[in-house]
Write a protein that holds these residues in place. Structure first.
Motif, PDB file in Angstrom:
ATOM      1  N   SER A  33     -55.868  14.849  -9.390  1.00 40.98           N
ATOM      2  CA  SER A  33     -54.743  15.738  -9.031  1.00 40.98           C
ATOM      3  C   SER A  33     -54.505  15.710  -7.526  1.00 40.98           C
ATOM      4  N   GLU A  68     -60.107  16.530 -11.084  1.00 42.60           N
ATOM      5  CA  GLU A  68     -59.754  17.271  -9.872  1.00 42.60           C
ATOM      6  C   GLU A  68     -59.368  16.325  -8.730  1.00 42.60           C
ATOM      7  N   VAL A  74     -48.503  17.522 -11.229  1.00 44.43           N
ATOM      8  CA  VAL A  74     -48.000  17.007  -9.946  1.00 44.43           C
ATOM      9  C   VAL A  74     -46.675  16.268 -10.166  1.00 44.43           C
ATOM     10  N   GLY A 106     -53.876  18.797 -14.666  1.00 43.94           N
ATOM     11  CA  GLY A 106     -53.644  18.895 -13.218  1.00 43.94           C
ATOM     12  C   GLY A 106     -52.882  17.695 -12.688  1.00 43.94           C
ATOM     13  N   ALA A 107     -53.157  16.536 -13.270  1.00 41.02           N
ATOM     14  CA  ALA A 107     -52.470  15.309 -12.858  1.00 41.02           C
ATOM     15  C   ALA A 107     -51.007  15.347 -13.303  1.00 41.02           C
ATOM     16  N   HIS A 148     -52.857  12.524  -6.463  1.00 38.34           N
ATOM     17  CA  HIS A 148     -51.444  12.494  -6.874  1.00 38.34           C
ATOM     18  C   HIS A 148     -50.595  13.290  -5.885  1.00 38.34           C
TER      19      HIS A 148
END
Ligand code: KG4
Ligand code: ZN
Length: 338
Positions: free
Chosen positions: A51, A48, A93, A89-90, A54
């Motif tokens: 993300s 989390e 981005v 999540g990363a 990023h």
């Protein structure tokens, strides 16, 4: 005709990176913003937080890469981005930024497999390298032997059944109280120690190109616990040297067997663990003994970076392998056999 400019974007784990590549091999800029200090206090990457960082870093990093390359966004011909494997999540981005830029600039988008990117880092370090060759990919998430038959033709010889080599490095370092990422710390400690402890090596049978590092990891953890219970002071340099030797023995043995089996004369190393000085030295020595050419990327191109993604993207575009704007992050993306 002017050589194409590829903008590469990478955000699969804890590095936000953007690069500009001219043609297939001329690197104009490779900006890497690492989050390692942020994650260090947690002993590993917190998805989390990765993300969120990023999101903050991605546009400044892209702007800086374009500035360092001495071009403008309008000069970019195509946008290559990692879409997997990695943290969802990363990845999202980078993928979103790339899609937005490709759409706004009216330029093609190229979704890149991160593992293929690691292999392609070798083309940037060794600009005369051409396929075919054997690639040993060792990163925090993957360990694999890939027969690179052409720029867009790969055959997976074998991969790990459980932990990746880098993951084992990181876990053992953590138990020894060393900060994240553990690989470079073990590498440095191993130089001060002797490989005096025998740890088990798995799946070493001939013709087996699969890896397994979970048994080795457990053996090292058990050894550390039993030493602590006996009240002995841990000889960390010897533990590091013995663990590292066990990993390297397996990697080197299988890599050269794969070279022979596929009839290749060149071996390349790829992925974050390629930065390991012990591994590089053993592969180099064995390559000289067996008359095999050996290459590995510059240190900065071993760990995650966008230059390798731009390079992989360039060669995909050469054969028209573009993505559309529906490109999505694929966290469990495997190496595709083409
Ligand atoms: O390729 P990479 O940057 O990220 C992934 O795609 O996973 O690899 C990171 C991994 C980490 O596990 C890190 O500990 C390891 O590479 N690593 C090393 C060294 N430098 C980085 N492992 C052993 N020795 C090193 N010098
Ligand atoms: Zn990586």
């Amino acid at each position: 005709m002017r050589e194409k400019l590829t903008l590469g974007i990478e955000s699969s784990c804890d590095e936000t990176s953007a690069a500009v590549l001219r043609g297939g091999r001329e690197l104009l800029a490779n900006v890497i913003s690492t989050q390692i200090p942020v994650h260090q206090k947690f002993g590993g990457v917190v998805p989390e937080i990765a993300s969120r960082k990023h999101i903050v870093n991605i546009m400044p990093v892209i702007d800086e890469a374009v500035r360092q390359a001495g071009v403008t966004l309008a000069d970019i011909d195509q946008v290559a981005v990692t879409y997997g494997p990695g943290l969802v999540g990363a990845l999202l981005v980078g993928v979103s930024a790339a899609k937005g830029l490709a759409f706004a600039l009216g330029k093609p988008l190229i979704g890149v497999n991160h593992l293929e990117g690691h292999i392609f880092a070798n083309f940037l370090s060794e600009t005369s390298l051409e396929p075919p060759f054997m690639a040993l990919v060792v990163s925090g998430g993957h360990t694999a032997l890939v027969d690179v038959r052409g720029y867009n033709s790969f055959h997976l010889m074998g991969q790990t059944r459980d932990d990746a080599a880098g993951e084992a490095f990181d876990k053992i370092a953590r138990v020894m109280g060393l900060p994240y990422p553990g690989g470079p710390r073990i590498d440095a400690l191993a130089k001060e120690g002797q490989p005096s402890i025998d740890f088990p090596e798995a799946l070493v049978g001939k013709g087996n190109y699969e890896f397994s590092f979970s048994g080795l990891k457990s053996a090292v953890l058990n050894y550390i616990n039993s030493e602590k219970m006996k009240g002995h002071e841990l000889n960390k340099p010897d533990i590091a040297a013995s663990f590292q030797r066990a990993v390297i023995d397996v990697l080197v043995g299988k890599a050269f067997e794969a070279v022979k089996e596929a009839g290749r004369d060149t071996l390349v190393l790829a992925g974050g663990v390629a930065a390991n000085s012990g591994l590089e030295a053993r592969l180099r020595a064995e390559a000289a003994r067996q008359h095999v050419q050996f290459h590995y990327p510059n240190k900065i191109l071993c760990t995650d970076n966008a230059a390798m993604i731009a390079c992989r993207g360039y060669y995909q575009a050469e054969v028209g392998r573009y993505s559309d704007l529906y490109l999505n992050a694929v966290p469990g993306l495997d190496l595709v056999e083409v």
